[in-house]
Structures are given as structure tokens and as C-alpha cells.
Design a protein around this motif. Structure first.
Motif, mmCIF file in Angstrom:
data_model
loop_
_atom_site.group_PDB
_atom_site.id
_atom_site.type_symbol
_atom_site.label_atom_id
_atom_site.label_comp_id
_atom_site.label_asym_id
_atom_site.label_seq_id
_atom_site.Cartn_x
_atom_site.Cartn_y
_atom_site.Cartn_z
ATOM 1 N N CYS A 54 -58.295 40.033 -46.808
ATOM 2 C CA CYS A 54 -59.106 41.179 -46.516
ATOM 3 C C CYS A 54 -58.585 42.464 -46.832
ATOM 4 O O CYS A 54 -59.020 43.381 -47.338
ATOM 5 C CB CYS A 54 -60.039 40.876 -45.417
ATOM 6 S SG CYS A 54 -58.941 40.962 -43.835
ATOM 7 N N CYS A 57 -64.924 29.122 -48.178
ATOM 8 C CA CYS A 57 -64.550 30.513 -47.608
ATOM 9 C C CYS A 57 -62.997 30.220 -47.163
ATOM 10 O O CYS A 57 -62.097 31.305 -47.617
ATOM 11 C CB CYS A 57 -65.440 30.512 -46.295
ATOM 12 S SG CYS A 57 -65.020 32.024 -45.343
ATOM 13 N N GLY A 79 -57.861 34.374 -46.267
ATOM 14 C CA GLY A 79 -57.914 35.677 -45.841
ATOM 15 C C GLY A 79 -56.994 36.723 -46.342
ATOM 16 O O GLY A 79 -55.859 36.974 -45.885
ATOM 17 N N GLU A 97 -61.540 31.134 -44.149
ATOM 18 C CA GLU A 97 -61.298 32.253 -43.106
ATOM 19 C C GLU A 97 -61.177 31.562 -41.967
ATOM 20 O O GLU A 97 -62.007 30.881 -41.686
ATOM 21 C CB GLU A 97 -62.579 33.216 -43.332
ATOM 22 C CG GLU A 97 -62.416 34.071 -44.670
ATOM 23 C CD GLU A 97 -61.448 35.202 -44.770
ATOM 24 O OE1 GLU A 97 -60.666 35.263 -43.756
ATOM 25 O OE2 GLU A 97 -61.278 35.779 -45.758
ATOM 26 N N HIS A 114 -59.725 41.401 -38.835
ATOM 27 C CA HIS A 114 -60.458 41.551 -40.046
ATOM 28 C C HIS A 114 -60.372 43.003 -40.422
ATOM 29 O O HIS A 114 -60.386 43.826 -39.388
ATOM 30 C CB HIS A 114 -61.988 40.873 -39.742
ATOM 31 C CG HIS A 114 -62.644 40.963 -41.212
ATOM 32 N ND1 HIS A 114 -62.250 40.585 -42.214
ATOM 33 C CD2 HIS A 114 -63.776 41.285 -41.450
ATOM 34 C CE1 HIS A 114 -62.949 40.737 -43.418
ATOM 35 N NE2 HIS A 114 -64.135 41.127 -42.914
ATOM 36 N N MET A 165 -65.285 39.579 -47.149
ATOM 37 C CA MET A 165 -65.176 38.272 -46.903
ATOM 38 C C MET A 165 -66.699 37.557 -48.005
ATOM 39 O O MET A 165 -66.795 36.267 -47.918
ATOM 40 C CB MET A 165 -65.668 38.008 -45.351
ATOM 41 C CG MET A 165 -64.495 37.822 -44.663
ATOM 42 S SD MET A 165 -65.083 37.000 -43.012
ATOM 43 C CE MET A 165 -63.348 37.271 -42.211
#
Length: 515
Positions: free
Chosen positions: A303, A90, A301, A92, A435, A458
Motif C-alpha cells: 500500500c 487479497c 501489502g 493482506e 495501512h 487495497m
């Protein structure tokens, strides 16, 4: 604003500097004038900048050559309300108020359905042994799927983080109780500060020398000059593409491309599932060509870029305004960075370059200002709106957001006898604190509650959804599958502000849902 009288095609000029734009870009000129030459701009530094903090994050050898003294002053350098996700791929940084939901969505990411047992299976980060989701058989889940079927306790690896947060007075809720106004998170960087027409009677003043933002606004890599080489190479190569063989309706063999992080065909499935859910009074969905585009392993990240890609996928699939600019595959993150920098070169939200120090080949967070600059630079009409809690508490941001999204979809709703309205509208870029997501639909439930339906970059598409894609005769409700795509008021209520970016060109009207 002055225009050269040499002819109708002469460039427009700023009266206070040598900045020029094409005649068709008068909005860009006004935007430049507002951001650079007004006295009440939020970017004007009235006092001497404070010295840079001595505890800036360690830099790699490729970035150490840049002196801190050459940089601007960060508005903040740490965000103690965030924690790194424990999932291996991930990367994040997650707000503490969203942490439990984040782990639940990772669990839903692995959701699969066993045809033999009639049960769903999933795994949760920090508890990777898997197993039945609370042992429930198929079809037994209620709409509150996440509360009934996922543990809300922190994984062992993060219990120390919770304890440390408590010592600092940061309360991390294990349950899903309501969030008071004092605990709500808000946007650290707002599009309102880029609005050229927000205030009247402005006075002319030279631009500020520094307005550099820090980690709170730009993320943990706010001060890097260049992302790691392995990540650059991964993004440059693009997602993996595989060729699979499928049997067409006419019985012939079809070779089909599958892009690693792109999933087409989800929206028609979600529309069927909303129609089958007895708790849903009515639902709306955007144009079905919109792809779900998730992250690739360990990228972290990005996004904002992934949501821009999802809006581009609508433009490509619907052949909407600007599709000529995006022929072929969806442009990658490095290409989008170049295009945003090009927008700044044109003077569109150019203060973003000063705020970020430039984004090319970095992992700095972007937001609504960069998305707006990207679309305006590509001559794609768009509008931005912000929702925030009212000072007297009479209106909450999430209530305003839900009402606006419902109005947006209702304007184009045409009934076909179902409680699900299938529109041809574009999806919506949604910025929430920390986010961003892509809104693809809206549900109003029979008890009066409302849900947003979203594609969240995500997460990737779960096996249970892949099994449904392409089907047109689903007959059993699947709230387990819908869970990943719903964002309920209780979740949205944790935030005090939101921004949305909508593509405003009239959508193409050729049939799309029955193709």
C-alpha cells in the motif's frame, strides 16, 4: 558543518565523518547529522541486543543462506491483533479492529447496478453467493450504507480466529461500537523519530550498530531477503494494459488504453455525487488528475508504494513540481524500491535502511519515512505532520486529522455557487496504523459530522463506478457508490495516531476540472 572554500559549487561535508552532499542539499546534511551523530536519537541501542527469537518465520530456500546472527534484533516479531484476509486475491494482513470494514469494502469492490431491476448487487468474501444488497431498491440507501446493508458477522472460515482471540483476551467487536482509548491501535513506526529538528541541545555520539525492526513494523515478510520469483516477475511485467475502442464526442472511433489497476476520472464523478447527497453540507476535492491505483492479484501489502504512485499520478497529470522526473507510465513498485534505496544512498532518512535491512525486491512494509525520502530525493517539496491522542484525552487524533484536512482544502477553495469546492491541490498521503491511503477530499455533513474521501490501494474500482466515469450530468444520488471512498469519524476513531505527507509546492493553476 563545513563547506570547502574552493568555490561556490563545492560539496558540503559532515564535520564528523566523510559524508558529503551537494550544496543544494543542506537539509540532507542536517538530517544525516541528526540521525547519525546525536546522543538522544531513538535508534541508539544503549544495552546489549537481545538474542533473536527462535521462532522466526520459515524461510524459502533462496533466503536460508543468510544467518540470523548477521541480522539485527527485531523490536517485535508477532502481531496477534491482525488476521489474514480470506479473499482469494487479497493477501493482506488486517488489524482485527478493521476486519469487518475490510470485508465490507471487498463487497463494495464488486458493487454493480442492474438497470432493469434498479437494484445494486454485491458479493462479500466468505459469503460469495452474492445477491441483492439487503434487497434495497435504487436510491433507498441512507448514509450509513455499510451498517444497513452488509452483514458484520465473520465468515465461517475465520470464526476460529475470533474464538482464539477471545481466549487470549483479545476482544474482536462484531458491531461498530466505539473504541476505548485502551483498545486503539497506534503507529508502530513514526516519522517523528526521523525529525532532525524535534529537540534542542543535542550531544554528539557515534551511531548505533543495530536498530533492526521486526514483523510488527515491517509486516509478515520482515525477514525475507527476496520476494518469490512469481511475484517479482508479476511486478516487473507491470499491470496488464488493454486497448478498448470508444466513440468520441465528434463521433470518431478512439482507441484508449486501460491499465489493469489504474482508474482515471473518478474524482469528477465523486464531486457530482457529493453535490447530489442531501446530507452533505459542503465538500472539497483535490486535483482531478489523480488516479486511483489499486493492487494487482495476490500481490499482498504494497500500500505504501501504491499511495506514492497516486501522488505521482497527480504530479504527472497536473505537471506539478518534479513531473520531468516521471515521464511516461507510473513507475512500478520495483522502480520505487530502487529510488527509495537511492534516497538512502544520498543520506535521506538513511536509518530506514538499517531499520528494514533494505527493501529492494522484498515485501517489507514501508511508511511515511520512505515516502518522505522518495520525494525529497526527487527534489519535490513535501511536509509531514503527525496527529496523536493527547495524554489528557482532550483531543483525539482523528479530530485533529479531520480539522487539518479541512484547513488544507479550505485554503484553496473557490466557490462556483455549488456546495462542492473543486481545488487544484495535491492529494495527501495518509498513514494510519497498519495501512496507508490517499486523501482526495473532505466532506462536512449537515449534522456536523465529517468524512475523509480517499483512494484506498487495497481495493479496485467497482463496476458501478466504471458505469459513471465520463458522465457530467448525473442526476441521482448514489451513496452506494460513495461508500467505498468515505472514511467516517467512527472508523478513524479506532486509531490513536496518524501521519500525513503533503506535497507543498504551489500547485499549477491551469484549468483542470472542465477538461
Amino acid at each position: 558543518m563545513a563547506q570547502d572554500m574552493a568555490g561556490p559549487t563545492a560539496n558540503l561535508e559532515c564535520p564528523l565523518c566523510d559524508f558529503t552532499v551537494l550544496p543544494s542539499d543542506d537539509y540532507v546534511l542536517r538530517l544525516h547529522f541528526e540521525q547519525v551523530h546525536t546522543t538522544d536519537s531513538p535508534f541508539i541501542v544503549e544495552d546489549d541486543p537481545e538474542p533473536l527469537p527462535s521462532n522466526l518465520p520459515a524461510r524459502t530456500s533462496s533466503t536460508q543462506s543468510t544467518k540470523h546472527s548477521e541480522r539485527g534484533t527485531p523490536s517485535s516479531d508477532e502481531d496477534e491483533n491482525s488476521v489474514l484476509c480470506p479473499a482469494p486475491d487479497c493477501g493482506e494482513l488486517i488489524l482485527l479492529v478493521d476486519f469487518n470494514d475490510h470485508l465490507d469494502y471487498h463487497a463494495a469492490e464488486s458493487l454493480s447496478f442492474d438497470e432493469l431491476t434498479g437494484k445494486y448487487h454485491s458479493q462479500r468474501p466468505g459469503n460469495m453467493h452474492g445477491g441483492d444488497v439487503a434487497g434495497h431498491p435504487k436510491g433507498s440507501f441512507q448514509p450509513s450504507f455499510h451498517e444497513q446493508n452488509f452483514s458484520t458477522g465473520l465468515p465461517d472460515a475465520l470464526r476460529r480466529t475470533e474464538d482464539a482471540g477471545r481466549k487470549k483476551g483479545k476482544k474482536l467487536k462484531r458491531g461498530r461500537s466505539d473504541t476505548s482509548s485502551s483498545e486503539k491501535s497506534t503507529l508502530s513506526r513514526s516519522i517523528l523519530t526521523f525529525n532532525p529538528f524535534a529537540k534542542a541541545e543535542k550531544k554528539i555520539k557515534p551511531p548505533a550498530s543495530s536498530c533492526r525492526l521486526g514483523r510488527k513494523e515491517l509486516g509478515p515478510h520482515a525477514w525475507e531477503d527476496r520476494m518469490p520469483r512469481w511475484l517479482h516477475d508479476q511486478l516487473a511485467a507491470g499491470p496488464k494494459i488493454t486497448i478498448v475502442n470508444r466513440i468520441g464526442r465528434d463521433g470518431r472511433l478512439i482507441k484508449q488504453e486501460q491499465v489493469q489497476n489504474e482508474t482515471p476520472g473518478i474524482i469528477p464523478i465523486l464531486a457530482q455525487l457529493s453535490a447530489l447527497d442531501r446530507s452533505v453540507k459542503e465538500a472539497y476535492y483535490c486535483h482531478p488528475s489523480t488516479l486511483h491505483i489499486g493492487k494487482t492479484p495476490k500481490e499482498g501489502g504494497f500500500c505504501g508504494y501504491r499511495n506514492i504512485q497516486m501522488l505521482i499520478s497527480y504530479i504527472q497529470g497536473a505537471k506539478a513540481q518534479g513531473f520531468e522526473e516521471f515521464q511516461g507510465r507510473t513507475p512500478g513498485i520495483l522502480k520505487l524500491q530502487d529510488l527509495i534505496e537511492r534516497a538512502w544512498d544520498k543520506g535521506i532518512n538513511e536509518i530506514g535502511r538499517q531499520q528494514t535491512g533494505g527493501i529492494r525486491d522484498t515485501r517489507k512494509y514501508i511508511g511515511t519515512p520512505e515516502a518522505q525520502a522518495f520525494f525529497l530525493s526527487s527534489q519535490i517539496d513535501c511536509a509531514v505532520e503527525m496527529f496523536s491522542d493527547s495524554p489528557d484525552g482532550s483531543f483525539e487524533a482523528h479530530e485533529q486529522l479531520l480539522a487539518a484536512v479541512e484547513r488544507y482544502f479550505a485554503q484553496a477553495a473557490a466557490s462556483d455557487g455549488s456546495n462542492v469546492y473543486k481545488t487544484l491541490l495535491p492529494p495527501i498521503y495518509l498513514q494510519e496504523p497498519g495501512h496507508s491511503l490517499t486523501i482526495i477530499g473532505f466532506e462536512r455533513r449537515r449534522d456536523g459530522a465529517c468524512n475523509l474521501l480517499v483512494f484506498d490501494p487495497m481495493y479496485n474500482t467497482c463496476p458501478a463506478m466504471y458505469k459513471l466515469i465520463g458522465r457530467k450530468n448525473i442526476r441521482t444520488a448514489r451513496p452506494e457508490v460513495l461508500y467505498s471512498y468515505r472514511r467516517v469519524a467512527k472508523q478513524l476513531k479506532r486509531h490513536a495516531a496518524f501521519e500525513v505527507l503533503m506535497l507543498t509546492a504551489h500547485p499549477p493553476l491551469f484549468p483542470a476540472w472542465d477538461v
